[in-house]
Design an enzyme around this catalytic site. Structure first.
Site, PDB file in Angstrom:
ATOM      1  N   ILE A 215      -6.053   2.410  -2.801  1.00  0.00           N
ATOM      2  CA  ILE A 215      -4.613   2.175  -2.829  1.00  0.00           C
ATOM      3  C   ILE A 215      -4.012   2.619  -4.169  1.00  0.00           C
ATOM      4  O   ILE A 215      -2.886   3.104  -4.225  1.00  0.00           O
ATOM      5  CB  ILE A 215      -4.297   0.689  -2.497  1.00  0.00           C
ATOM      6  N   CYS A 216      -4.809   2.533  -5.250  1.00  0.00           N
ATOM      7  CA  CYS A 216      -4.249   2.917  -6.551  1.00  0.00           C
ATOM      8  C   CYS A 216      -4.044   4.425  -6.623  1.00  0.00           C
ATOM      9  O   CYS A 216      -3.096   4.905  -7.238  1.00  0.00           O
ATOM     10  CB  CYS A 216      -5.120   2.404  -7.705  1.00  0.00           C
ATOM     11  N   THR A 217      -4.941   5.180  -5.961  1.00  0.00           N
ATOM     12  CA  THR A 217      -4.746   6.633  -5.913  1.00  0.00           C
ATOM     13  C   THR A 217      -3.475   6.960  -5.144  1.00  0.00           C
ATOM     14  O   THR A 217      -2.654   7.778  -5.571  1.00  0.00           O
ATOM     15  CB  THR A 217      -5.952   7.313  -5.222  1.00  0.00           C
TER      16      THR A 217
END
Ligand SMILES: [Zn+2]
Lengths: 433, 530
Positions: A215-217
């Site tokens: 999700i951070c990407t």
């Protein structure tokens, strides 16, 4: 092996004609050099196949259409088919029992009618619905089950159901399950004898890991067009549309996602967001062609025919085909897993760091390829650790997420994992390091 | 999937500005994701001849009509028998009995796909093989497929098609009960779009100037720590190689000790112990010492002896192959294959990843232009007329090119040493092939098919003094059990396999079979021989 397991049904069909089974009868009238001595050549085996054997086909899609046609021509006359889907235009490049006029109608019903029209004397009973609607009594009526599904979840369910149904006192409760699957030029067919051979769950780790983007990407460092599409579907859709559910079959929804993803890609100077890719990512589309389905469905039906007639040995137990570079296939015996949560009997050992919180353990479980669980709920004997639902219970157990697992469960203790996507309770034996 | 490929698919699946595809492309969506618009166009331009309308033949055709070939003809003089009506899904059961089989099958096949044309030609192949006009007609197809054809007709058909290297390839299929085989006859088949799953070289040890410049200019000690953790692994590797070379007379790490030292030098550049980009670089370090300048499969194509019977349409491919060899030797070039524009995903922030991607694209463009210059200089005539898409596709796939050179049907059986050798090396494949070959000989003489008769035939092929492996008894026994059985499941299995090879041949994508594919549906295996 099946000739003994009999449920009498129907009488000799009047629709047969002399010479109809000229081809198949060459096999059924005499044994070959590798045929088991238990083979009852001649009328007895033909009568069983054509008058008594009852077979269930799960899925009336790419594999299902092929399976139904092959079974009907092979002489199976009492065929049932289950499928919850309706026909889409993108099915027509391979699901050969469907025509443009059938779009929107039930796959199971249209396929059944087509087969009965084309192959006289064959009865195909469709069920337009989910396999989970049916109980053990329903599955008990069949001699054999062939599964041509693209859903991992549904296959795990039928596999677990058939393993659970096995009663050692009653040999007829063991229903051979033949499972096929394809992707592009590749595919596999396998024979599962529940509790005897390796089961579907035993081989879960052989599946390709679904591509999951962190999700951070997606949120911070998108690099691929896929990251932009995931951003649109996972983050932007719920933000903009709130409770309204995204329907991946609705072209307007896909168009919206495509536009949003395209804008984000532009902002980050990322190339390659297309409508087709957007659809592929959000629907998790698996490329599919008629020829591969034909090979795998034929392999499944060939095994069903051999099991039902004992005319030749059946596959033990896995056939894998790769058609991208020449024709490569590999036939092997997949080993049963002693710690298989469905057929193994032993609980799964899991090594847990003493410092891990419950939240961390859940993350680890979700990541594991041999478990494949989404949103698991955890409990220990007499203790609720964390429950995803109902909301009150979730709220009550939420504080445990921050606690260390080692504070809640002793070394060597058991944790039971449940989830809506898991058709059984998974028990883990915890070992701390 | 590469981006050019996804663009190609996008062109195929999109018609209107909203991005939504039209009905035709929605119908073909699942296959366009495999062979893209170019493969679909090749299929739609193809004309296929099926000799026979047996259950196996119609199964093959079904899997070609569904994805949308242009046209098919079924050549068959047979009248539908009660047996045909029982095992062939593309006949109207009892109503078809007594009517011409091909004529009954054509409408049921055509209804699978409105876009496909099809016709029945109610003649025997031997009739067409006896006239020049008939031979020309057979030679006018893109591909000819025959199932269980009589031995003499098949031999004539094979000889006719082999005699013209520019004519269609021939797929011949033979089956009996649970056993089957098929062979593809072509002189030469060239593929640039093999869709190989091995990633092409990132050229870490032969960086193009802009990449080397970037790697050298990075200030690893003083850069922002977030940026440090997002430096692409390729840049880290190029930097590490550059530093290693400076201290090792320009050499790369060779010994295990050196490789270990290289890795630890590289990991020493970290500012935090858990930087994922450095972990990636370490996992990719094998590329530094294990990547040949040119993959050996491609290198071997450079020394391929010329083939007098190479089909005319392969001329451009060969000219491009020569150009490629020249490119790798060019002193002003990189000394290796043109760089691929496709960059795999790696841990990086958006800006540096996009920057890196652009560098690779620009370098690929520069090298492609260099390649085209050499092409134009070396093959001016071909370069002028060559389809630019073919040139682009070739360069893009330069790391995975394949050239297959085939044999005439039956050549294997005349090579006694090869047969005898295969009996010990691949006994089950060889045994099944021999049993089916013996069956074909017996059926063409209308002799009775018995175990003894089959044994005698096999003996005649392999000669005296060779011991039969057990596999041969198993195969011969099974052929004698069901010598003329076209089983529905075997037919469907072959229908899929043969159509798959036909699609690969027509689209010139993926790699088709070379030789015989042998099938045993008792023990459920397939194998390649010959
Ligand atoms: Zn299991």
């Amino acid at each position: 092996m099946m000739a003994a397991a009999v449920a009498v049904n129907g009488t000799a069909s009047s629709s047969d004609w002399d010479g109809r089974y000229y081809h198949v009868d060459q096999i059924l009238d005499r044994p070959g050099p590798r045929t088991d001595p238990s083979f009852l050549a001649g009328d007895e085996v033909k009568e069983f196949l054509r008058e008594k054997c009852k077979i269930l086909v799960i899925g009336a899609g790419g594999l299902g259409c092929e399976i139904l046609a092959n079974l009907a021509l092979s002489g199976f006359k009492d065929i049932h088919v289950i499928d919850m889907d309706t026909i889409d235009i993108s099915n027509l490049n391979r699901q050969f029992l469907f025509r443009p006029k059938d779009v929107g109608n039930s796959k199971a019903i249209v396929a059944a009618e087509f087969i009965m029209n084309r192959v006289p004397g064959v009865k195909v009973t469709p069920y337009f619905g989910k396999i989970q609607d049916k109980d053990e009594d329903y599955y008990m009526q069949f001699n054999l089950i062939i599964c041509g599904l693209d859903s991992v979840e549904a296959r795990r369910w039928i596999n677990a159901t058939l393993v659970n149904m096995v009663d050692p006192e009653n040999p007829e409760s063991l229903k051979p399950l033949i499972d096929g699957g394809t992707e592009g030029f590749k595919g596999q067919a396998r024979v599962i004898l529940p509790t005897v051979t390796s089961c579907y769950e035993c081989s879960l780790d052989m599946l390709n890991k679904p591509t999951a983007f962190p999700i951070c990407t997606i949120a911070n460092t998108p690099r691929l067009p896929e990251h932009c599409i995931e951003w649109a579907s996972v983050l932007e859709w719920p933000r903009v549309h709130g409770e309204k559910k995204m329907d991946t079959d609705n072209p307007e929804h896909i168009s919206w996602l495509y536009q949003i993803a395209l804008a984000r890609a532009k902002e980050f100077k990322i190339e390659g967001v297309t409508y087709s890719l957007t659809q592929g990512v959000v629907k998790n589309i698996i490329p599919a062609i008629a020829s591969t389905n034909a090979i795998i469905a034929a392999s499944c039906c060939n095994e069903a025919f051999k099991i039902a007639t004992s005319s030749a040995a059946y596959l033990n137990n896995y056939f894998m085909l790769i058609g991208t570079d020449s024709v490569y296939s590999y036939t092997f015996e997949h080993e049963k897993r002693q710690d298989c949560p469905v057929c193994g009997g032993e609980s799964l050992d899991i090594t847990v760091n003493k410092e891990w919180t419950v939240d961390r353990l859940i993350e680890v479980l979700v990541e594991r390829q041999d478990i494949q669980v989404k949103k698991p709920s955890l409990s220990a004997p007499g203790k609720q650790i964390y429950f995803q639902a109902p909301p009150q219970l979730e709220e009550a157990t939420r504080p445990n997420l921050e606690k260390k697992v080692s504070e809640l469960v002793p070394d060597g203790g058991e944790i039971t994992v449940t989830a809506t996507t898991l058709p059984f309770n998974l028990s883990l034996r915890v070992k701390y390091i | 999937m590469s981006q050019t490929e996804s663009r190609d698919i996008q062109q195929a699946t999109t018609s209107v500005a909203s991005g939504q595809p039209d009905a035709k492309t929605r119908r073909y969506d699942r296959q366009l994701r495999i062979w893209a618009a170019s493969g679909q166009a090749a299929l739609e331009a193809s004309r296929i001849l099926l000799v026979s309308s047996s259950a196996t033949s119609t199964s093959i055709l079904k899997n070609l009509v569904l994805p949308g070939i242009g046209h098919f003809s079924i050549l068959d003089s047979a009248i539908t028998s009660p047996a045909d009506a029982g095992n062939n899904f593309f006949l109207n059961a009892r109503q078809s009995i007594g009517k011409p089989r091909a004529q009954e099958a054509v409408p049921l096949l055509r209804e699978l796909n409105d876009a496909v044309q099809g016709e029945a030609v109610l003649k025997d192949v031997s009739e067409l093989l006896s006239t020049e006009q008939g031979k020309d007609w057979i030679g006018s197809f893109s591909l000819v497929i025959a199932h269980n054809l009589k031995k003499d007709s098949l031999e004539q058909l094979s000889a006719l098609l082999w005699a013209n290297p520019n004519g269609p390839p021939l797929i011949s299929v033979r089956s009996a009960g649970f056993l089957a085989e098929f062979h593809i006859q072509y002189h030469e088949h060239c593929v640039s779009q093999t869709h190989s799953e091995t990633a092409p070289s990132l050229r870490i040890t032969r960086p193009f100037p802009a990449l080397l410049e970037w790697a050298r200019s990075v200030d690893l000690q003083n850069m922002d720590s977030t940026d440090h953790g997002h430096l692409p692994s390729v840049v880290i590797l190029v930097r590490a190689v550059d530093e290693w070379r400076k201290s090792h007379d320009g050499n790369l790490p060779k010994t295990p000790a050196e490789k270990k030292e290289f890795k630890s030098n590289m990991l020493a550049m970290r500012v935090k112990p858990d930087e994922e980009n450095f972990e990636e670089a370490e996992a990719q370090a094998w590329r530094v010492w294990s990547e040949p300048a040119i993959p050996s499969d491609v290198q071997s194509l450079f020394s391929l002896p010329p083939l007098a019977t190479s089909p005319r349409h392969n001329a451009t491919f060969h000219a491009l192959l020569e150009t490629l060899a020249e490119f790798t030797k060019d002193p002003s070039g990189p000394g290796t294959l043109p760089i691929s524009a496709t960059l795999p995903d790696m841990k990086a922030d958006t800006k540096s990843y996009v920057q890196l991607q652009n560098l690779y694209r620009q370098a690929a463009e520069v090298e492609k232009n260099k390649f085209k210059e050499i092409f134009a200089a070396k093959h001016p005539e071909i370069a002028k007329t060559a389809n630019p898409d073919e040139v682009d596709t070739f360069v893009k796939n330069a790391h995975h090119l394949r050239v297959l050179r085939g044999k005439q049907l039956g050549a294997f059986d005349k090579d006694r040493d090869a047969i005898v050798n295969s009996l010990s090396m691949q006994p089950r494949e060889a045994a099944t092939h021999l049993a089916l070959t013996a069956l074909s000989a017996l059926l063409s003489r209308e002799a009775e098919v018995t175990v003894d008769a089959l044994n005698t035939e096999v003996q005649a092929i392999i000669g005296e003094g060779i011991e039969f492996p057990d596999e041969l008894d198993a195969a011969i026994g099974e052929v004698a059990r069901a010598p003329t059985a076209d089983l529905p499941n075997t037919a469907a299995f072959l229908g899929g396999l043969v159509a798959q090879e036909a699609i690969k041949v027509i689209t010139e994508q993926y790699v088709p079979l070379n030789g015989y594919c042998v099938v045993d549906l008792i023990d459920s295996w397939t194998g390649i021989i010959g």
